[in-house]
Design a protein around this motif. Structure first.
Motif, short mmCIF file in Angstrom:
data_model
loop_
_atom_site.label_atom_id
_atom_site.label_comp_id
_atom_site.label_asym_id
_atom_site.label_seq_id
_atom_site.Cartn_x
_atom_site.Cartn_y
_atom_site.Cartn_z
N UNK A 202 11.11 50.11 16.81
CA UNK A 202 9.74 49.16 15.98
C UNK A 202 8.63 48.81 16.99
N UNK A 203 8.05 48.09 16.22
CA UNK A 203 5.82 47.41 17.36
C UNK A 203 7.11 45.99 17.85
N UNK A 204 7.74 45.60 16.86
CA UNK A 204 8.11 44.16 17.73
C UNK A 204 9.44 44.24 19.49
N UNK A 205 9.46 45.64 19.27
CA UNK A 205 10.51 45.83 20.21
C UNK A 205 9.75 46.87 21.44
N UNK A 206 9.03 47.84 20.91
CA UNK A 206 7.75 48.29 21.74
C UNK A 206 6.66 47.37 23.04
N UNK A 207 6.32 46.59 22.24
CA UNK A 207 6.05 44.77 22.96
C UNK A 207 6.48 44.35 23.86
N UNK A 208 8.30 44.32 23.27
CA UNK A 208 8.87 43.59 24.26
C UNK A 208 9.08 44.51 25.59
N UNK A 209 8.91 45.52 25.42
CA UNK A 209 9.45 46.18 26.42
C UNK A 209 8.61 46.52 27.23
N UNK A 210 7.28 46.41 26.06
CA UNK A 210 5.94 46.51 27.56
C UNK A 210 5.92 45.40 28.33
N UNK A 211 6.33 44.39 27.82
CA UNK A 211 6.10 42.66 28.26
C UNK A 211 7.21 43.16 29.77
N UNK A 212 7.88 42.91 29.15
CA UNK A 212 9.16 42.80 30.07
C UNK A 212 9.14 44.00 31.47
N UNK A 213 8.16 45.48 30.86
CA UNK A 213 7.97 46.43 31.94
C UNK A 213 6.94 45.88 32.95
N UNK A 214 6.09 45.41 31.88
CA UNK A 214 4.75 45.37 32.87
C UNK A 214 4.71 44.47 33.79
N UNK A 215 5.23 43.26 33.16
CA UNK A 215 5.08 41.64 34.05
C UNK A 215 5.83 42.08 35.48
N UNK A 216 7.14 42.97 35.29
CA UNK A 216 7.99 42.88 36.44
C UNK A 216 7.45 44.17 37.42
N UNK A 217 6.33 45.14 36.78
CA UNK A 217 5.18 45.90 38.33
C UNK A 217 4.40 44.46 39.03
N UNK A 218 4.04 43.33 37.97
CA UNK A 218 3.03 42.63 38.10
C UNK A 218 3.36 41.91 39.74
N UNK A 219 4.66 41.75 39.25
CA UNK A 219 5.21 40.31 39.98
C UNK A 219 5.59 40.75 41.32
N UNK A 220 6.18 42.64 41.38
CA UNK A 220 6.19 43.59 42.47
C UNK A 220 5.49 43.99 43.74
N UNK A 221 4.03 43.66 42.56
CA UNK A 221 2.77 44.60 43.08
C UNK A 221 1.99 43.14 44.26
N UNK A 222 2.49 41.61 43.58
CA UNK A 222 2.05 40.53 43.95
C UNK A 222 3.16 40.32 45.21
N UNK A 223 4.54 40.52 45.23
CA UNK A 223 4.97 40.71 46.35
C UNK A 223 5.70 39.58 45.98
N UNK A 224 6.69 39.29 44.86
CA UNK A 224 7.55 38.45 44.13
C UNK A 224 9.41 38.94 43.56
#
Length: 433
Positions: free
Chosen positions: A411-433
Motif C-alpha cells: 500500500x501507499x503508506x508502506x511504499x513511502x515508509x520503505x522509500x524513506x528508510x532506503x533513500x535516507x540510508x543511501x544519503x547517510x552512506x554518501x555522506x560517510x555516516x
C-alpha cells in the motif's frame, strides 16, 4: 521552485567564427580529426541529431563528428562499460543519475575551467541555475544541460471522442476545472470504451509530479536533503490516488503491459487517451498526420490551475580520456549553445534551456496547438532534486517500491515508509555516516 529564466544572452558568440580556431585547425599535419558522440533518442529526436552532426561537419571540414546512437534501454551500462574499456565516445549524453556515477568514478572531464575561459562560446551563466542537478558538484561543473523537458499531459482527441467525451481538457484547464477528480472521470469513460485511460511510468519526474501537483513534499533541504515523503499527508494522498486508479483500471502501470508496448506507441495507435511526457513526443506525433492530439498542464488537486511538475533534462559530458579535448569541447559547446539548441529543437524534441529561442516552441503552423503550456510548465517546474540525483542508488529505491505500489503488492503508506528508510540510508552512506 520558481526559477529565473532571464539568462545572459550576450555571452554567446557567433560560433561559426569562435569554433573555427578550435576545430578547423585539424591535427598537427592538417589531417581530419574524427570525433564520436553518443546519445539515446526516439526516431524523431535522432533525425535532428544526425542532421545537426552533418551540418557541423559541413561547417568544420577538418573535423569529422560521428553520432553513434545507443538504445535507451541499457544506455548507462553500455557507456560505463565503454569508459572502462577505453572505447567510449569523446562526448555523450548522461542523465542525472549517470552523471553522478561518472563524476564519482572520475571518467568525465570537469568543464568549469573551459567554461571560464574568455574565449569559450558558452558560459555557466547562460543556463538556468535550477537545471544543473547532479552535473554540478559544489562549484565544479561536469556536464552542461542540453535543453529541458517540462512534463505536460498529452491527450488523444480521437480516443476521447470515441469514448463519448465531449469535454476538452484544454477548456477544462482554462475554466480552472482540470483536476484529479476530472481525470479519473474521463479515464473511467475511456476504460469503459475498451481503451486505456492513462499509462503511468516509474521514473522520478512523473512520480514526483503527482506529489507536487498535490502540494506535497518529498525532500527537505533544511534536514540535509532527507526524504520526508512518508511524513507528508499530501504525498501519501498522491500515492493513494495512483494506487486507487490503477486498481480501478482507469490508469495502467507501464510495467504490467506486454513487452514492447510503450505509452508513446500506444498513444499514436489510438489505444490510450492520456500520456505524460515532455516535448520529446512531438516530432513523431507531428509526423503522423492522422493523429489528433493536444497538450494541457498536469491536473492538480490543490484548487490551483497549475502546480510545479518535473523537468527532465540530460547533460552533455566529455570523456576525460578523449584524445582531442579542444575539438570535443568545441562540438559540445555548439551543441548546447543558443545556435545549437535552435537547430535541434525546431519542430519538436525539447524546450530550450537558454533564452532567445522560445519562439521555436510556439509554432503556429504545427501541433500541438497549445505548445505555450511547455513554456508555462518550465517557468515553475523543477529538475530532479540533488538529494536524489546526487546519491547513487536512491532513485532505484524509489522506483522499486513505486513498482510494488502500482502492482498492488504494497500500500501507499508502506511504499513511502520503505522509500524513506532506503533513500535516507543511501544519503547517510554518501555522506560517510
Amino acid at each position: 521552485m520558481k526559477k529565473t529564466w532571464k539568462l545572459a544572452a550576450g555571452s554567446i558568440a557567433i560560433l561559426s567564427v569562435t569554433l573555427a580556431g578550435c576545430s578547423n585547425s585539424g591535427g598537427s599535419n592538417g589531417e581530419v580529426i574524427t570525433l564520436k558522440w553518443s546519445t539515446w533518442g526516439n526516431p524523431g529526436e535522432l533525425k535532428r541529431f544526425y542532421e545537426l552532426t552533418d551540418q557541423y561537419n559541413k561547417d568544420h571540414p577538418n573535423v569529422k563528428v560521428e553520432l553513434v546512437a545507443v538504445p535507451n534501454d541499457g544506455y548507462e551500462e553500455k557507456i560505463i562499460t565503454q569508459l572502462q574499456g577505453g572505447t567510449a565516445p569523446d562526448a555523450f549524453y548522461a542523465g542525472d543519475q549517470t552523471v553522478v556515477k561518472l563524476i564519482a568514478n572520475g571518467t568525465i572531464a570537469e568543464l568549469t575551467p573551459l567554461l571560464d575561459q574568455p574565449s569559450s562560446p558558452i558560459k555557466a551563466s547562460d543556463f538556468a541555475d535550477g537545471l544543473w542537478g547532479g552535473a554540478k558538484k559544489g562549484d565544479q561543473i561536469f556536464g552542461v544541460t542540453v535543453d529541458c523537458n517540462p512534463l505536460v499531459m498529452y491527450y488523444n482527441k480521437k480516443v476521447l471522442a470515441d469514448a463519448g467525451i465531449t469535454e476538452d481538457p484544454q477548456q477544462l484547464y482554462e475554466a480552472g476545472e482540470w483536476n484529479w477528480k476530472k481525470l479519473s472521470e474521463l479515464t473511467a469513460k475511456i476504460k469503459a470504451a475498451g481503451k486505456y485511460g492513462l499509462v503511468l511510468e516509474d521514473w522520478s519526474a512523473p512520480i514526483y509530479s503527482w506529489v507536487t501537483t498535490n502540494g506535497g513534499k518529498v525532500y527537505d533541504q533544511d534536514l540535509g536533503g532527507q526524504f520526508i515523503g512518508d511524513k507528508d499527508p499530501k504525498t501519501l494522498e498522491a500515492f493513494e490516488y495512483l494506487a486507487e486508479n490503477v486498481k480501478n483500471e482507469n490508469f495502467v502501470f507501464s510495467g504490467s503491459l506486454p513487452k514492447g508496448q510503450g505509452p508513446d506507441a500506444m498513444f499514436m495507435s489510438n489505444q490510450v487517451g492520456f500520456g505524460i511526457a515532455g516535448r520529446w513526443w512531438v516530432p513523431q506525433y507531428n509526423a503522423n498526420t492522422a493523429l489528433q492530439y493536444d497538450i494541457v498542464p498536469l491536473p492538480t488537486n490543490t484548487g490551483n490551475k497549475m502546480e510545479p511538475a518535473g523537468i527532465p533534462t540530460a547533460y552533455m559530458v566529455m570523456n576525460k580520456k578523449t584524445a582531442h579535448p579542444e575539438e570535443t569541447y568545441a562540438f559540445l559547446s555548439y551543441f548546447v549553445s543558443k545556435e545549437g539548441q535552435q537547430f535541434r529543437l525546431k519542430g519538436g524534441n525539447a524546450v530550450p534551456s537558454v533564452s532567445g529561442v522560445d519562439d521555436l516552441v510556439v509554432d503556429k503552423n504545427a501541433q500541438p496547438a497549445h505548445a505555450q503550456y511547455f513554456l508555462d510548465a518550465r517557468e515553475i517546474g523543477y529538475a530532479l532534486w540533488p538529494s536524489e540525483s546526487g546519491v547513487p542508488g536512491a532513485s532505484d529505491v524509489v522506483k522499486d517500491n513505486y513498482d510494488l505500489l502500482l502492482l498492488g503488492k504494497q500500500d501507499a503508506k508502506t511504499a513511502l515508509s520503505k522509500m524513506a528508510e532506503g533513500v535516507n540510508k543511501k544519503i547517510a552512506e554518501a555522506n560517510g555516516k
